[in-house]
Design an enzyme around this catalytic site. Structure first.
Site, PDB file in Angstrom:
ATOM      1  N   ASP A  34       0.870  -1.186   0.000  1.00  0.00           N
ATOM      2  CA  ASP A  34       0.000   0.000   0.000  1.00  0.00           C
ATOM      3  C   ASP A  34       0.900   1.226   0.000  1.00  0.00           C
ATOM      4  O   ASP A  34       1.813   1.313   0.825  1.00  0.00           O
ATOM      5  CB  ASP A  34      -0.899   0.025   1.245  1.00  0.00           C
ATOM      6  CG  ASP A  34      -2.093   0.947   1.049  1.00  0.00           C
ATOM      7  OD1 ASP A  34      -3.236   0.464   1.102  1.00  0.00           O
ATOM      8  OD2 ASP A  34      -1.888   2.162   0.829  1.00  0.00           O
ATOM      9  N   TYR A 142     -15.797   8.998 -10.108  1.00  0.00           N
ATOM     10  CA  TYR A 142     -15.625   7.634  -9.606  1.00  0.00           C
ATOM     11  C   TYR A 142     -16.327   6.640 -10.545  1.00  0.00           C
ATOM     12  O   TYR A 142     -15.760   5.631 -10.960  1.00  0.00           O
ATOM     13  CB  TYR A 142     -16.209   7.568  -8.194  1.00  0.00           C
ATOM     14  CG  TYR A 142     -16.149   6.223  -7.510  1.00  0.00           C
ATOM     15  CD1 TYR A 142     -14.941   5.682  -7.092  1.00  0.00           C
ATOM     16  CD2 TYR A 142     -17.320   5.510  -7.235  1.00  0.00           C
ATOM     17  CE1 TYR A 142     -14.897   4.462  -6.427  1.00  0.00           C
ATOM     18  CE2 TYR A 142     -17.279   4.302  -6.569  1.00  0.00           C
ATOM     19  CZ  TYR A 142     -16.067   3.783  -6.162  1.00  0.00           C
ATOM     20  OH  TYR A 142     -16.030   2.577  -5.500  1.00  0.00           O
ATOM     21  N   ILE A 172     -19.973  -1.557   1.253  1.00  0.00           N
ATOM     22  CA  ILE A 172     -19.475  -2.666   2.066  1.00  0.00           C
ATOM     23  C   ILE A 172     -19.392  -2.228   3.519  1.00  0.00           C
ATOM     24  O   ILE A 172     -18.804  -1.185   3.833  1.00  0.00           O
ATOM     25  CB  ILE A 172     -18.106  -3.157   1.550  1.00  0.00           C
ATOM     26  CG1 ILE A 172     -18.285  -3.707   0.137  1.00  0.00           C
ATOM     27  CG2 ILE A 172     -17.540  -4.239   2.466  1.00  0.00           C
ATOM     28  CD1 ILE A 172     -17.015  -4.151  -0.522  1.00  0.00           C
TER      29      ILE A 172
HETATM   30  C1  AKB Z   1     -18.712   4.517  -2.323  1.00  0.00           C
HETATM   31  O1  AKB Z   1     -19.708   4.803  -1.643  1.00  0.00           O
HETATM   32  O2  AKB Z   1     -18.077   5.324  -2.995  1.00  0.00           O
HETATM   33  C2  AKB Z   1     -18.286   3.061  -2.355  1.00  0.00           C
HETATM   34  C3  AKB Z   1     -18.947   2.318  -3.458  1.00  0.00           C
HETATM   35  C4  AKB Z   1     -20.356   1.934  -3.362  1.00  0.00           C
HETATM   36  O3  AKB Z   1     -18.317   2.030  -4.437  1.00  0.00           O
HETATM   37  N1  AKB Z   1     -18.562   2.443  -1.094  1.00  0.00           N
END
Ligand code: AKB
Length: 317
Positions: A34, A142, A172
């Site tokens: 890491d 993202y 998660i």
């Molecule tokens: C986020 O909330 O960004 C992550 C995901 C759901 O990919 N936990």
């Protein structure tokens, strides 16, 4: 899988995947690395470690060569809300490290796992029973990195035969390492707050449904997919997987069954709310169930029992 490299071993998933793999495949066969957070002694003292900056291909290649790695787990990522604050960082970490890993996987003929996410979907995606193959037009950086990652991984499989596999993880929930900067983080934080303070302020509105999964099931999904017979896989990058779907008031009510004095109020974070509203309410994960027998073990009830037990013991409550 015999010789494994984990990139991002200190993160929420890596910190639990590394010991789980060491238990299954042997301490000496799982290399933890890491470059953002230092490895905890639990990880650095009972197996090999490596210094890798995943944005440098030569760093990854050197370790793959040195340890004769056959499978790379590329867990380097900046989560959804945090990446919005610094989109270039989100892209550079998410895609820079993935491309390097894919190139190393091609060169050294390793398999590779990279998590995708419910973040790979967007507001145009059907939100209820989100199909395996559907519209993916995310509006976060993202999500853009996750869709790009899915496409790149499939490209490397089809074009070069790289054994690239992935799942679209929901939120998660775990109790070893906190996530950070995610939209689903509230579902972890609520347990810590309930045990430590007996109250929680939720950053998402009542009624905000999202898919979720307890960490032991997330680990199981990764192991089961990577051990699956490749001839049975129709899909690869990436499989919908889920274990439960709930809104903030539902998890709060579940916690209240165990801590009757627990209270929750709301202070909505517009950024996180906007992201959550663009993600599925619940996904259809039947492709994963059919192609590699995906089946989660925990639901909201059993996860809550376990989370509260672990955290109450830890904080002497
Ligand atoms: C986020 O909330 O960004 C992550 C995901 C759901 O990919 N936990």
């Amino acid at each position: 899988m015999k010789r494994i490299l984990i990139i991002g071993a200190s993160g929420q998933i890596g910190s639990e995947l590394t010991p789980a793999f060491r238990k299954i495949y042997g301490n000496e066969n799982v290399i933890a690395s890491d470059c953002i957070f230092p490895l905890k002694p639990e990880l650095s003292e009972c197996g090999p470690t490596a210094k890798i900056d995943a944005t440098k291909k030569e760093d990854i290649a050197a370790v793959v060569k040195q340890y004769n790695i056959d499978t790379i787990f590329n867990l380097a990522a900046i989560l959804s809300a945090k990446a919005e604050a610094n989109p270039m960082l989100g892209w550079n970490i998410g895609i820079g490290s993935l491309l390097n890993c894919l190139e190393v996987a091609r060169e050294y003929k390793t398999a590779i796992f990279t998590p995708s996410s419910i973040g790979a979907f967007g507001p145009e995606t059907p939100q209820d029973g989100t199909p395996q193959d559907t519209i993916q037009r995310p509006k976060t950086i993202y999500g853009v990195t996750k869709v790009t990652g899915e496409l790149l991984s499939d490209y490397y499989f089809k074009r070069f035969g790289v054994d690239a596999r992935s799942v679209r993880f929901p939120g998660i929930i775990s109790n070893v390492t906190l996530p950070g900067g995610g939209t689903t983080d509230y579902a972890v934080e609520i347990y810590y707050a309930a045990v430590k303070e007996g109250k929680f302020t939720c950053p998402l509105r009542e009624g905000t449904l999202m898919d979720m999964m307890y960490m032991p099931d997330a680990i199981k999904a990764i192991v089961d997919l990577m051990e699956a017979d490749p001839s049975k896989l129709i899909h690869r990058n990436s499989f919908n997987v889920t274990a439960m779907s709930f809104a903030p008031e539902t998890i709060a009510a579940e916690i209240k069954k165990h801590i009757p004095t627990f209270t929750m109020d709301y202070n909505v974070d517009p950024l996180k709310q906007g992201i959550a509203d663009s993600w599925p309410n619940y996904m259809d994960d039947s492709a994963a169930r059919q192609e590699w027998n995906w089946k989660p073990s925990y639901d909201l009830e059993s996860m809550t029992v376990d989370m509260l037990k672990v955290l109450k013991e830890r904080y002497n409550k």
